[in-house]
Write an enzyme that holds these catalytic residues in place. Structure first.
Site, short mmCIF file in Angstrom:
data_model
loop_
_atom_site.label_atom_id
_atom_site.label_comp_id
_atom_site.label_asym_id
_atom_site.label_seq_id
_atom_site.Cartn_x
_atom_site.Cartn_y
_atom_site.Cartn_z
N HIS A 8 38.45 55.48 17.82
CA HIS A 8 37.61 55.24 16.64
C HIS A 8 36.17 55.59 16.99
O HIS A 8 35.59 54.99 17.90
CB HIS A 8 37.65 53.76 16.23
CG HIS A 8 38.96 53.33 15.66
ND1 HIS A 8 39.13 52.13 15.01
CD2 HIS A 8 40.17 53.94 15.63
CE1 HIS A 8 40.39 52.02 14.61
NE2 HIS A 8 41.04 53.10 14.99
N TYR A 34 34.64 44.70 9.71
CA TYR A 34 34.22 43.30 9.93
C TYR A 34 33.58 42.83 8.64
O TYR A 34 32.55 43.36 8.24
CB TYR A 34 33.20 43.22 11.07
CG TYR A 34 33.77 43.42 12.45
CD1 TYR A 34 33.96 44.70 12.97
CD2 TYR A 34 34.10 42.32 13.26
CE1 TYR A 34 34.48 44.88 14.25
CE2 TYR A 34 34.62 42.50 14.54
CZ TYR A 34 34.81 43.78 15.03
OH TYR A 34 35.32 43.95 16.29
N PRO A 63 36.56 36.21 20.06
CA PRO A 63 37.06 37.60 19.96
C PRO A 63 36.24 38.53 19.07
O PRO A 63 36.51 39.73 19.04
CB PRO A 63 38.48 37.43 19.40
CG PRO A 63 38.51 36.07 18.78
CD PRO A 63 37.50 35.24 19.49
N LYS A 115 35.56 41.65 23.49
CA LYS A 115 35.10 41.87 24.86
C LYS A 115 36.00 41.29 25.96
O LYS A 115 35.87 41.67 27.13
CB LYS A 115 33.70 41.23 25.04
CG LYS A 115 32.61 41.97 24.32
CD LYS A 115 32.22 43.24 25.07
CE LYS A 115 31.44 44.22 24.24
NZ LYS A 115 32.22 45.35 23.71
N TYR A 167 29.00 47.45 21.69
CA TYR A 167 30.39 47.44 21.23
C TYR A 167 31.24 48.43 22.03
O TYR A 167 32.37 48.10 22.40
CB TYR A 167 30.43 47.76 19.73
CG TYR A 167 31.75 47.38 19.10
CD1 TYR A 167 32.04 46.07 18.78
CD2 TYR A 167 32.72 48.36 18.85
CE1 TYR A 167 33.27 45.72 18.23
CE2 TYR A 167 33.94 48.02 18.29
CZ TYR A 167 34.21 46.69 17.98
OH TYR A 167 35.42 46.34 17.44
P1 FAD Z 1 45.43 36.43 30.49
O1 FAD Z 1 45.74 37.57 29.61
O2 FAD Z 1 45.39 35.07 29.90
O3 FAD Z 1 46.48 36.45 31.68
C1 FAD Z 1 46.65 35.39 32.57
C2 FAD Z 1 48.07 35.39 33.07
O4 FAD Z 1 48.23 34.33 34.02
C3 FAD Z 1 49.07 35.15 31.95
O5 FAD Z 1 50.11 36.12 31.99
C4 FAD Z 1 49.58 33.73 32.23
O6 FAD Z 1 50.92 33.55 31.78
C5 FAD Z 1 49.45 33.65 33.74
N1 FAD Z 1 49.36 32.29 34.24
C6 FAD Z 1 48.76 31.22 33.69
N2 FAD Z 1 48.90 30.12 34.47
C7 FAD Z 1 49.62 30.51 35.55
C8 FAD Z 1 50.12 29.85 36.68
N3 FAD Z 1 49.90 28.54 36.87
N4 FAD Z 1 50.82 30.57 37.61
C9 FAD Z 1 51.04 31.88 37.43
N5 FAD Z 1 50.60 32.57 36.36
C10 FAD Z 1 49.90 31.90 35.43
N6 FAD Z 1 39.72 41.03 24.18
C11 FAD Z 1 39.27 42.29 24.01
O7 FAD Z 1 38.73 42.87 24.98
N7 FAD Z 1 39.36 42.98 22.82
C12 FAD Z 1 39.94 42.39 21.73
O8 FAD Z 1 40.07 43.04 20.69
C13 FAD Z 1 40.41 41.03 21.86
N8 FAD Z 1 40.99 40.41 20.82
C14 FAD Z 1 41.57 39.19 21.02
C15 FAD Z 1 42.21 38.61 19.95
C16 FAD Z 1 42.82 37.38 20.11
C17 FAD Z 1 43.52 36.75 18.93
C18 FAD Z 1 42.79 36.71 21.40
C19 FAD Z 1 43.47 35.38 21.60
C20 FAD Z 1 42.14 37.29 22.45
C21 FAD Z 1 41.52 38.53 22.29
N9 FAD Z 1 40.86 39.16 23.34
C22 FAD Z 1 40.31 40.39 23.15
C23 FAD Z 1 40.77 38.50 24.64
C24 FAD Z 1 41.81 39.00 25.64
O9 FAD Z 1 43.12 38.88 25.11
C25 FAD Z 1 41.70 38.22 26.96
O10 FAD Z 1 40.35 38.20 27.37
C26 FAD Z 1 42.54 38.84 28.07
O11 FAD Z 1 43.91 38.56 27.87
C27 FAD Z 1 42.14 38.31 29.47
O12 FAD Z 1 43.02 38.79 30.45
P2 FAD Z 1 43.33 37.94 31.74
O13 FAD Z 1 44.29 38.76 32.54
O14 FAD Z 1 42.07 37.50 32.37
O15 FAD Z 1 44.04 36.62 31.22
C1 PHB Z 2 42.28 43.32 17.20
O1 PHB Z 2 42.61 44.45 16.77
O2 PHB Z 2 43.12 42.48 17.57
C2 PHB Z 2 40.85 42.96 17.27
C3 PHB Z 2 39.90 43.90 16.91
C4 PHB Z 2 38.53 43.56 16.99
C5 PHB Z 2 38.18 42.30 17.42
C6 PHB Z 2 39.13 41.38 17.79
C7 PHB Z 2 40.48 41.70 17.71
O3 PHB Z 2 36.86 41.98 17.45
#
Ligand code: FAD
Ligand code: PHB
Length: 402
Positions: free
Chosen positions: A75, A204, A296, A300, A388
């Site tokens: 995009h 947005y 979210p 980021k 962004y």
């Molecule tokens: P996680 O993805 O949470 O991974 C952690 C892992 O550790 C998981 O698989 C979990 O099961 C595992 N775990 C937990 N506890 C234990 C344990 N005790 N032992 C072993 N394993 C364990 N970010 C963006 O950049 N862009 C977006 O558009 C965006 N949109 C989002 C929309 C929503 C609705 C949500 C909820 C989040 C969004 N995010 C977005 C945020 C993004 O999803 C997270 O920041 C990202 O998943 C972080 O990755 P991580 O690997 O640090 O943690």
């Molecule tokens: C998404 O597509 O899930 C999404 C897009 C933009 C955001 C958050 C989530 O700011």
């Protein structure tokens, strides 16, 4: 009890843990990844969708970008909608050609699990009773149960990539970490719908009834969100009521609105800003959501997880290759600076686009003026655009062995 040894023990197979595992692999550094959920659960979990330019470049440079390049949707711009009008912000034009790519986090995770499996390095799913210990010693340990067997892994380092609810951050002794937190008086109700996206770019929307966001996952799947009270039970919302609210908040005066389709997934996510620092204690290094959460709205979270592990991989490469410890020592400071900039941006996007339950008419007019200024000033649009698409990584890909 089976006893194993590895260089880096990684807790969590989310984006942070899997990316780190692959970056270490590329540098010939051994790791074991321990995840408490099942493979299907980790892949099917619907979360982020927006990848910054730097995250896309990183995945490609690591050799795990084939799916992204085939199916990711680039995009060059996005829309901000308020008072019934959509205003386009041309990200590419304002940033010298940078863009974002929409590619589901579950696709990223699936690609990384495939890459991990191809390396034949260990990745345990469904590990129970995971604990970490001896964090202050030269050989920290990970213990867990897998099937009927107890395992102990002796490591040089442990990477805590286990998300916000993981066990690594709480394993740091009291008093070591400073935490900074803000909870928001709303959450997001999100859906996936079988509907062709009605816009090529994200929208947005700031509406009197509250925030709404139009996004997508593929040419046939639309992703939508709207602001609800923080603990809103999803059962309060029938599919029909969800569509009524979405269309009410998103339809613009020119008649634009999302296409309606069958809802295939729905859920409510709370919103918070959180930072725990330093991101290191002894030989435990925290990365991604384990050490920071952003609301979210700025898209980021996943991107910050990627930039953390790039910095960590650089430090570990220098340690194993040249015996350098200074980059390990700098890890937290280097990451935390970028984390706070992303925190500020995410807070600002959230505060400007959402309706706060206690906001006064003054607050509302000020928010509208903020959006009016944003969408009419090239300087303001440039500021949004550069944040962004992602501020520059703090370290080069070359220094992390790519
Ligand atoms: P996680 O993805 O949470 O991974 C952690 C892992 O550790 C998981 O698989 C979990 O099961 C595992 N775990 C937990 N506890 C234990 C344990 N005790 N032992 C072993 N394993 C364990 N970010 C963006 O950049 N862009 C977006 O558009 C965006 N949109 C989002 C929309 C929503 C609705 C949500 C909820 C989040 C969004 N995010 C977005 C945020 C993004 O999803 C997270 O920041 C990202 O998943 C972080 O990755 P991580 O690997 O640090 O943690
Ligand atoms: C998404 O597509 O899930 C999404 C897009 C933009 C955001 C958050 C989530 O700011």
């Amino acid at each position: 009890m089976s006893a194993l040894k590895t260089q880096v023990g990684i807790i969590g197979a989310g984006p942070a843990g899997l990316l780190l595992g692959h970056l270490l692999h590329v540098n010939g550094i051994d790791s074991v990844i321990v995840e408490n959920r099942s493979r299907d659960y980790v892949i099917d979990r619907v979360r982020a969708g927006v990848l910054e330019q730097g995250t896309v470049d990183l995945l490609v440079a690591m050799g795990v970008g084939a799916g992204l390049q085939r199916r990711g949707l680039r995009h060059d711009g996005l829309y901000i909608s308020f008072q019934g009008r959509r205003h386009r912000i041309d990200l590419a034009d304002l940033t010298g050609g940078k863009a974002i790519t929409v590619y589901g986090q579950n696709e990223v995770v699936r690609d990384l699990i495939e890459a991990r499996t191809a390396t034949a390095r260990p990745l345990y799913f469904e590990a129970a009773c995971v604990t970490v210990g001896a964090l202050d010693s030269p050989n920290p340990v990970i213990r867990f149960r897998h099937g009927d067997a107890d395992h102990e892994i002796q490591c040089d380092f442990i990477a805590g990539c286990d998300g916000f609810h993981g066990i690594c951050r709480p394993s740091v002794p009291a008093g070591v970490l400073s935490t900074y937190e803000r909870n928001y008086p709303f959450g997001w109700l999100g859906i996936l719908a079988e509907a062709e996206p009605s816009s090529d770019e994200l929208v947005y929307s700031c509406h009197e009834r509250g925030f709404a966001l139009f996004s997508m996952r593929s040419p046939t799947v639309t992703r939508l969100y709207f602001q609800v009270p923080p603990e809103e039970p999803i059962d309060n919302w029938s599919d029909e009521a969800i569509w009524d609210e979405m269309l009410e908040r998103m339809t613009t005066r020119d008649g634009w609105q999302p296409h309606v389709g069958r809802i295939i997934q729905k859920g409510v996510t709370p919103m918070r800003s959180f930072v725990a620092a330093p991101m290191r204690h002894g030989r435990l290094f925290l990365a991604g959501d384990a050490s920071h959460i952003v609301p979210p709205t700025g898209a980021k979270g996943l991107n910050l997880a990627a930039s953390d592990v790039l910095v960590l991989a650089r430090a570990m490469k220098a340690f194993y290759g040249r015996g350098r410890t200074d980059w390990l020592d700098e890890y937290s400071d280097v990451c935390v600076r970028r984390v706070w900039k992303a925190q500020r941006f995410s807070w600002w996007m959230t505060a400007t686009l959402h309706r706060f339950p206690d906001e006064t008419p003054f607050d509302r007019q000020r928010r509208i003026a903020d959006l009016d200024y944003l969408t009419s000033s090239r300087a303001a649009m440039t500021s949004l655009a550069e944040q962004y698409v992602g501020l520059p990584a703090e370290v080069s890909f070359e220094s992390a062995g790519l």
